[in-house]
Design an enzyme around this catalytic site. Sequence first.
Site, short mmCIF file in Angstrom:
data_model
loop_
_atom_site.label_atom_id
_atom_site.label_comp_id
_atom_site.label_asym_id
_atom_site.label_seq_id
_atom_site.Cartn_x
_atom_site.Cartn_y
_atom_site.Cartn_z
N PRO A 2 -20.55 -55.18 1.82
CA PRO A 2 -19.86 -55.07 3.08
C PRO A 2 -18.61 -55.89 3.24
O PRO A 2 -18.66 -57.11 3.20
CB PRO A 2 -20.90 -55.61 4.05
N GLU A 3 -17.51 -55.25 3.54
CA GLU A 3 -16.42 -55.93 4.21
C GLU A 3 -16.40 -55.30 5.61
O GLU A 3 -17.26 -54.47 5.92
CB GLU A 3 -15.12 -55.78 3.43
N LYS A 52 -17.49 -58.91 10.08
CA LYS A 52 -18.65 -58.49 9.30
C LYS A 52 -19.95 -58.60 10.09
O LYS A 52 -21.03 -58.51 9.52
CB LYS A 52 -18.73 -59.32 8.00
N ARG A 121 -16.12 -67.65 17.90
CA ARG A 121 -15.80 -68.38 16.67
C ARG A 121 -15.19 -67.49 15.59
O ARG A 121 -14.83 -67.98 14.52
CB ARG A 121 -17.03 -69.13 16.16
N ASN A 162 -13.39 -60.00 -0.22
CA ASN A 162 -12.74 -60.26 -1.50
C ASN A 162 -11.89 -59.10 -2.02
O ASN A 162 -10.91 -59.32 -2.71
CB ASN A 162 -13.80 -60.64 -2.54
N ARG A 258 -15.10 -67.68 -5.26
CA ARG A 258 -15.01 -66.23 -5.37
C ARG A 258 -13.98 -65.89 -6.44
O ARG A 258 -13.12 -66.69 -6.77
CB ARG A 258 -14.58 -65.59 -4.04
#
Length: 269
Positions: A2-3, A52, A121, A162, A258
């Site tokens: 998931p993005e 997300k 946030r 990513n 990453r």
Amino acid sequence: MPEGHTIHRLAQDYAERFQGTMPRLSSPQGKFSDAAALLDRAELTRTEAHGKHLFLGFRDSDWIHIHLGLFGKVNFGPAPAPPPTDTVRLRLADATSYVDLRGPTTCALITPTEKQAIHDRLGPDPLREDADPAAAYARVSRSRTTVAALLMDQKIIAGVGNVYRAEVLFRRGIDPYRTGRDITPGEWDAVWADLAELMREGVRLGRIDTVRPEHTPEAMGRPPRVDDHGGEVYVYRRATQPCHVCGTGIRTADLAARNLFWCPTCQKP
DNA sequence: AGCTCATGGCGAG
DNA sequence: TCGCCCTGAGCTG
């Protein structure tokens, strides 16, 4: 896996199948049994995504907060639902369809106040109408952190992962190691606009495609590309392979735990 | 059977 | 910065 585009698509898909219905809720795995019992046969009134994070709204003010993390998966299917496997955290099922959630980092029952705290946030999400790119740039332009790290920071911009981070930096010709304060307003506007367009396309297609028509294998006379993540990309997971545009070997490095990918020729410092 | 890796994120130090 | 959490696929042996 998931993005943000995946999560927005899931919000749509949950709503399409279950909004306005009163589905059975269960947690075959057991970790969400209490909440599932509480909301069993409650009406799913709406769904929402921010970055997300996925929110399923029941009745007036009960929300299930879902975050897939790196491993979470969601699987929809037609009724009758098959016997669930023991890793299903949450199943919704009604007369026409079912959906199973597995492996999420978060699946929790929350109040509207707690939901608001999550929105507060998170940074602006290019896929949301209420997003303000200037709020993101205000933080980017003050930071000595690399733009590659900033794009992954959900407090600054929500929903980029990513793949989109690597691809948007390539498409805008931006070296990933430049610092936030070095990014001009014009560059940020272009990054934001590109993300909004790419991610909207990602929601529609259910995969990440970033290669412009003039650089596709057909246009460039290259053999069709076979990739295990499904989309057509410039640099993501293409380490050492030739750049689709200039032929330079794609480079990779660790950045904040990453894998980062970029073309050292097309993305100048 | 066991290892590694993956589009994520948290808290401890 | 590191370790840890969530799962499953694709290797290796």
